[in-house]
Write an enzyme that holds these catalytic residues in place. Structure first.
Site, PDB file in Angstrom:
ATOM      1  N   ASP A  49       0.870  -1.175   0.000  1.00 11.55           N
ATOM      2  CA  ASP A  49       0.000   0.000   0.000  1.00 11.55           C
ATOM      3  C   ASP A  49       0.911   1.230   0.000  1.00 11.55           C
ATOM      4  OD1 ASP A  49      -2.214   1.676   0.281  1.00 11.55           O
ATOM      5  OD2 ASP A  49      -2.436   1.317   2.411  1.00 11.55           O
ATOM      6  N   GLY A  54       3.783   1.026   1.289  1.00 11.53           N
ATOM      7  CA  GLY A  54       5.091   0.385   1.188  1.00 11.53           C
ATOM      8  C   GLY A  54       5.901   0.469   2.472  1.00 11.53           C
TER       9      GLY A  54
HETATM   10  P1  IMP Z   1       1.698  -0.383   3.877  1.00 10.00           P
HETATM   11  O1  IMP Z   1       2.698  -0.417   4.987  1.00 10.00           O
HETATM   12  O2  IMP Z   1       1.012   0.959   3.775  1.00 10.00           O
HETATM   13  O3  IMP Z   1       2.217  -0.841   2.551  1.00 10.00           O
HETATM   14  O4  IMP Z   1       0.515  -1.295   4.313  1.00 10.00           O
HETATM   15  C1  IMP Z   1       0.551  -2.624   4.245  1.00 10.00           C
HETATM   16  C2  IMP Z   1      -0.420  -3.210   5.227  1.00 10.00           C
HETATM   17  O5  IMP Z   1      -1.627  -2.427   5.340  1.00 10.00           O
HETATM   18  C3  IMP Z   1      -0.825  -4.550   4.715  1.00 10.00           C
HETATM   19  O6  IMP Z   1      -0.030  -5.545   5.310  1.00 10.00           O
HETATM   20  C4  IMP Z   1      -2.262  -4.643   5.138  1.00 10.00           C
HETATM   21  O7  IMP Z   1      -2.298  -5.258   6.410  1.00 10.00           O
HETATM   22  C5  IMP Z   1      -2.755  -3.232   5.290  1.00 10.00           C
HETATM   23  N1  IMP Z   1      -3.604  -2.796   4.154  1.00 10.00           N
HETATM   24  C6  IMP Z   1      -3.306  -1.867   3.231  1.00 10.00           C
HETATM   25  N2  IMP Z   1      -4.295  -1.712   2.344  1.00 10.00           N
HETATM   26  C7  IMP Z   1      -5.243  -2.594   2.694  1.00 10.00           C
HETATM   27  C8  IMP Z   1      -6.537  -2.936   2.136  1.00 10.00           C
HETATM   28  O8  IMP Z   1      -7.023  -2.399   1.123  1.00 10.00           O
HETATM   29  N3  IMP Z   1      -7.230  -3.899   2.793  1.00 10.00           N
HETATM   30  C9  IMP Z   1      -6.752  -4.534   3.909  1.00 10.00           C
HETATM   31  N4  IMP Z   1      -5.566  -4.250   4.455  1.00 10.00           N
HETATM   32  C10 IMP Z   1      -4.814  -3.283   3.854  1.00 10.00           C
END
Ligand code: IMP
Ligand code: MG
Length: 172
Positions: free
Chosen positions: A97, A99
């Site tokens: 998402d 990252g």
């Molecule tokens: P990042 O650190 O922003 O890349 O987020 C990654 C984490 O956010 C993932 O491991 C998910 O647990 C959660 N996440 C991000 N987007 C979604 C979504 O659309 N649905 C469910 N979980 C999400």
């Protein structure tokens, strides 16, 4: 809820990824490292699509958030990770998402001296990236919508849904 990828579409893509990864890591000392809890479904399917010897392990990440946005309060733990020094590590999560989760975990694991570290996710939310890195392998690139199923949760639920579905405001 609206289906974004059916279980058949996911299975087909995971098979392709498994083929590719099996070629990339053939003959290498590979440890597949999943990020709990979201990666468990992908890891379970992907490793069975990779007919090469490898080990698996899990690490933890949680961003404190109750709703559908990713929080900034990211907590990670490598507790229980076996020695990966000199091994190839494939770090797997459900979704890339912002990252931040994979970047933080990759930095911690890189400090342990693996021979290589690459990342793989089922979904890549291309418009939300806040870090320099991009996933090395991904199943599908998706727009900025909140998705559930195939390991992805909303407040801890829906991880067991066999498909990927979009949660729309009316579903919340
Ligand atoms: P990042 O650190 O922003 O890349 O987020 C990654 C984490 O956010 C993932 O491991 C998910 O647990 C959660 N996440 C991000 N987007 C979604 C979504 O659309 N649905 C469910 N979980 C999400
Ligand atoms: Mg999650």
């Amino acid at each position: 809820m609206r289906t974004l990828y059916s279980s058949a579409q996911i299975a087909e893509r995971v098979r392709e990824l498994g083929d590719e990864l099996a070629r990339v890591y053939a003959g290498r000392p590979l440890t597949v490292v999943g990020v709990l809890h979201g990666s468990v479904v992908l890891v379970a399917d992907l490793i069975r699509a990779m007919p090469i010897p490898h080990q698996i392990a899990f690490v933890r990440a949680s961003s404190y958030r109750g709703e559908t946005t990713t929080g900034t309060n990211l907590q990670t733990s490598l507790e229980g990770l076996p020695d990966v020094a000199g091994r190839d590590v494939l770090l797997i999560d459900d979704i890339f998402d912002t990252g931040r989760t994979l970047s933080a975990l990759a930095a911690s694991i890189n400090a342990l001296g693996p021979a290589s570290l690459r990342t793989a996710v089922l979904l890549w939310k291309v418009d939300r990236r806040e870090v320099a890195a991009t996933p090395d392998y991904y199943g599908f690139r998706i727009p900025d919508e909140f998705v559930i199923g195939y390991g992805l949760d909303y407040n801890g639920n829906y991880r067991n849904l066999p498909e990927i579905a979009v949660m729309e405001p009316g579903d919340l």
